[in-house]
Design a protein around this motif. Structure first.
Motif, mmCIF file in Angstrom:
data_model
loop_
_atom_site.group_PDB
_atom_site.id
_atom_site.type_symbol
_atom_site.label_atom_id
_atom_site.label_comp_id
_atom_site.label_asym_id
_atom_site.label_seq_id
_atom_site.Cartn_x
_atom_site.Cartn_y
_atom_site.Cartn_z
ATOM 1 N N ARG A 109 0.835 -1.194 0.000
ATOM 2 C CA ARG A 109 0.000 0.000 0.000
ATOM 3 C C ARG A 109 0.880 1.259 0.000
ATOM 4 N NH1 ARG A 109 -4.492 -2.211 -1.829
ATOM 5 N NH2 ARG A 109 -5.723 -3.393 -0.285
ATOM 6 N N PRO A 110 0.301 2.427 -0.314
ATOM 7 C CA PRO A 110 1.097 3.667 -0.275
ATOM 8 C C PRO A 110 1.814 3.887 1.050
ATOM 9 C CG PRO A 110 -0.975 4.074 -1.386
ATOM 10 C CD PRO A 110 -1.055 2.667 -0.865
ATOM 11 N N VAL A 111 1.163 3.504 2.168
ATOM 12 C CA VAL A 111 1.802 3.679 3.477
ATOM 13 C C VAL A 111 3.036 2.793 3.591
ATOM 14 C CG1 VAL A 111 0.383 1.918 4.628
ATOM 15 C CG2 VAL A 111 1.379 3.789 5.963
ATOM 16 N N ASP A 112 3.041 1.639 2.931
ATOM 17 C CA ASP A 112 4.231 0.782 2.935
ATOM 18 C C ASP A 112 5.360 1.427 2.144
ATOM 19 O OD1 ASP A 112 3.008 -1.396 4.390
ATOM 20 O OD2 ASP A 112 1.914 -1.884 2.551
ATOM 21 N N ARG A 113 5.016 1.989 1.002
ATOM 22 C CA ARG A 113 6.040 2.648 0.191
ATOM 23 C C ARG A 113 6.641 3.833 0.936
ATOM 24 N NH1 ARG A 113 2.001 1.265 -3.669
ATOM 25 N NH2 ARG A 113 2.782 -0.256 -5.188
ATOM 26 N N ALA A 114 5.802 4.527 1.705
ATOM 27 C CA ALA A 114 6.305 5.654 2.498
ATOM 28 C C ALA A 114 7.307 5.185 3.552
ATOM 29 C CB ALA A 114 5.141 6.382 3.166
ATOM 30 N N ARG A 115 7.199 3.911 3.960
ATOM 31 C CA ARG A 115 8.137 3.340 4.930
ATOM 32 C C ARG A 115 9.361 2.724 4.261
ATOM 33 N NH1 ARG A 115 3.265 0.212 8.011
ATOM 34 N NH2 ARG A 115 2.740 1.783 9.569
ATOM 35 N N GLY A 116 9.416 2.788 2.942
ATOM 36 C CA GLY A 116 10.529 2.207 2.218
ATOM 37 C C GLY A 116 10.316 0.772 1.794
ATOM 38 N N LEU A 117 9.085 0.259 1.955
ATOM 39 C CA LEU A 117 8.766 -1.104 1.536
ATOM 40 C C LEU A 117 8.088 -1.032 0.163
ATOM 41 C CD1 LEU A 117 7.313 -2.427 4.925
ATOM 42 C CD2 LEU A 117 9.622 -2.763 4.021
ATOM 43 N N HIS A 118 8.872 -1.226 -0.897
ATOM 44 C CA HIS A 118 8.370 -1.005 -2.241
ATOM 45 C C HIS A 118 7.905 -2.275 -2.942
ATOM 46 C CE1 HIS A 118 9.572 3.197 -2.149
ATOM 47 N NE2 HIS A 118 10.743 2.813 -1.638
ATOM 48 N N ASP A 119 8.116 -3.424 -2.322
ATOM 49 C CA ASP A 119 7.642 -4.664 -2.943
ATOM 50 C C ASP A 119 7.229 -5.661 -1.866
ATOM 51 O OD1 ASP A 119 9.953 -6.431 -2.241
ATOM 52 O OD2 ASP A 119 11.057 -5.080 -3.566
ATOM 53 N N SER A 120 6.557 -6.714 -2.313
ATOM 54 C CA SER A 120 5.996 -7.692 -1.385
ATOM 55 C C SER A 120 7.067 -8.541 -0.709
ATOM 56 C CB SER A 120 5.000 -8.584 -2.123
ATOM 57 O OG SER A 120 3.920 -7.810 -2.641
ATOM 58 N N ALA A 121 8.199 -8.745 -1.379
ATOM 59 C CA ALA A 121 9.288 -9.493 -0.754
ATOM 60 C C ALA A 121 9.848 -8.725 0.439
ATOM 61 C CB ALA A 121 10.390 -9.777 -1.773
ATOM 62 N N ALA A 122 9.986 -7.401 0.289
ATOM 63 C CA ALA A 122 10.464 -6.570 1.401
ATOM 64 C C ALA A 122 9.455 -6.585 2.546
ATOM 65 C CB ALA A 122 10.710 -5.146 0.927
ATOM 66 N N LYS A 123 8.162 -6.608 2.198
ATOM 67 C CA LYS A 123 7.137 -6.643 3.246
ATOM 68 C C LYS A 123 7.143 -7.991 3.949
ATOM 69 C CE LYS A 123 2.495 -4.967 4.193
ATOM 70 N NZ LYS A 123 1.206 -4.511 3.638
ATOM 71 N N LEU A 124 7.388 -9.070 3.219
ATOM 72 C CA LEU A 124 7.511 -10.387 3.835
ATOM 73 C C LEU A 124 8.665 -10.401 4.838
ATOM 74 C CD1 LEU A 124 6.787 -13.401 4.073
ATOM 75 C CD2 LEU A 124 8.226 -13.818 2.061
ATOM 76 N N ASP A 125 9.790 -9.807 4.457
ATOM 77 C CA ASP A 125 10.933 -9.728 5.373
ATOM 78 C C ASP A 125 10.564 -8.951 6.636
ATOM 79 O OD1 ASP A 125 12.521 -11.170 3.663
ATOM 80 O OD2 ASP A 125 13.497 -9.420 2.777
#
Length: 401
Positions: free
Chosen positions: A100-116
């Protein structure tokens, strides 16, 4: 999980055993299951708090994914569950990996980074994500997985709706470094997830199958028989975004006594080829208000509409530090309640769930593609809405000209 006025079938079994417990009966480790908590609303957060009330250090919760697409809600769920249960075991669902946009604002630009990031939260709250031997009695094996369209090999229903409208294909973003990331609905991504299951824990669990009980879990489905036939589904393309060949092969190799799954939002309790498959979903308040009968997992006398009276579902238990006499007392008590005994522990009687009950009575026939009456009505309503929309657009175009 005791001391509440309204008890789920699983909790009533606990209360029954406690009421008849003698001084010779031991402490037991109880394993519970739940999926699809979707704690994005106050109602579901309240449900989670209520179903966690009364858990003890001897209670283990298997959470088969879909906490939320918001990291703060995922963290809240981990914190709430970890503070209540002695142990929490988890596999991520698809919702957790939406970017989501809030994830990108945190520097999480892809689902693999969010999984980590989610795996980091698991470490922070001591949420288990790898196979382990529980008190020397049962292997608990959480399995990472993802879906791919070719897993669905049953005949389609035709029509213009297709699974590519499913949110995972728009809300998930995969880096090019992942094999198959650019193939929408292809098996490459599912294989990438499955490869993460390899390691010492997996090898040890495979080796321990003959000596210990085995409980595995995944968010997605290892078998298509764990879904209603397409003719019964409002979204008949659901199977194409529900399972994985790699997951199916891994579960087949493991041959667990019990497998917990989620994702499809249908309560389920069925035994296939020696494995008991259970889904115990919470889902959203809207879903519960519309089709509670297919979401609720419980015994036949359960009439409550409160999910905390049937969730989480008790799936397994075994005595802790028991003498021979204590184990004998435990076995006698559970045998009287209709439990099934495994190598070291036992499973409660089969829960009623609308669809798995249906398939205990009726043979599955995926070649029948005639829509069920409720599906046919929904299709007709969609056609009527589309016709009205076309007429409105045509009238507007004529007025402009």
């Amino acid at each position: 999980m005791h001391g509440r006025s309204r008890q789920s079938p699983a909790k009533r079994l606990c209360m029954a055993s406690a009421a008849t417990q003698s001084t010779t009966e031991p402490r037991v480790c109880r394993v519970w299951a739940v999926s699809d908590l979707h704690v994005d609303t106050p109602a579901n957060k309240d449900c989670l708090r209520e179903m966690s009330a009364g858990a003890t250090v001897d209670d283990v919760l298997l959470f088969a994914g879909d906490a939320s697409d918001k990291l703060e809600n995922v963290e809240w769920a981990f914190q709430t569950l970890a503070s209540a249960f002695g142990m929490v075991v988890y596999v991520p669902g698809n919702h957790e990996l939406w970017v989501r946009p809030v994830d990108r604002a945190r520097g999480l630009h892809d689902s693999a980074a969010k999984l980590d990031q989610i795996q980091g939260l698991c470490r922070e709250y001591d949420v288990r994500t790898r196979p382990f031997l529980l008190h020397g009695t049962a292997w608990v094996v959480p399995l990472l997985s993802w879906h791919h369209a070719s897993w669905d090999r049953e005949p389609g229903m035709g029509g213009k709706r297709h699974a590519w409208a499913f949110s995972d294909y728009s809300a998930c973003v995969w880096p090019d470094s992942i094999p198959g990331a650019g193939s929408v609905g292809g098996p490459g991504l599912a294989r990438w997830f499955d490869a993460k299951n390899e390691g010492e824990g997996w090898a040890a669990a495979l080796a321990g199958v003959r000596e210990h009980d085995v409980i595995s879990m995944s968010h997605f489905l290892p078998r298509e028989e764990l879904l209603p036939e397409k003719r019964f589904l409002f979204f008949p393309e659901l199977p194409s975004v529900s399972g994985s060949d790699a997951l199916q092969a891994r579960v087949t190799a493991l041959r667990p006594d019990i497998h917990i799954f989620g994702h499809t939002h249908f309560a389920w309790d069925a035994t296939l080829d020696g494995t008991r498959y259970i889904q115990a979903p919470l889902c959203s308040f809207r879903e519960r208000s519309r089709r509670l009968q297919t979401l609720r997992l419980g015994l036949k006398d359960l009439k409550s509409v409160d999910p905390a009276t049937w969730l989480p579902a008790l799936i397994y238990e075994f005595p802790l530090d028991a003498t021979g006499a204590q184990r004998a007392a435990w076995r006698e008590s559970r045998a009287g309640q209709g439990w099934s005994f495994l190598k070291g522990g036992a499973m409660p009687p089969t829960y009623t769930a609308a669809w798995s009950e249906y398939y205990r009575r009726c043979e599955r026939d995926p070649t029948n593609t005639e829509p069920a009456p409720w599906v046919a009505k929904a299709q007709e309503r969609r056609k009527q809405r589309a016709a009205r929309s076309r007429a409105t657009n045509s009238a507007a175009t004529g007025a402009e000209s």
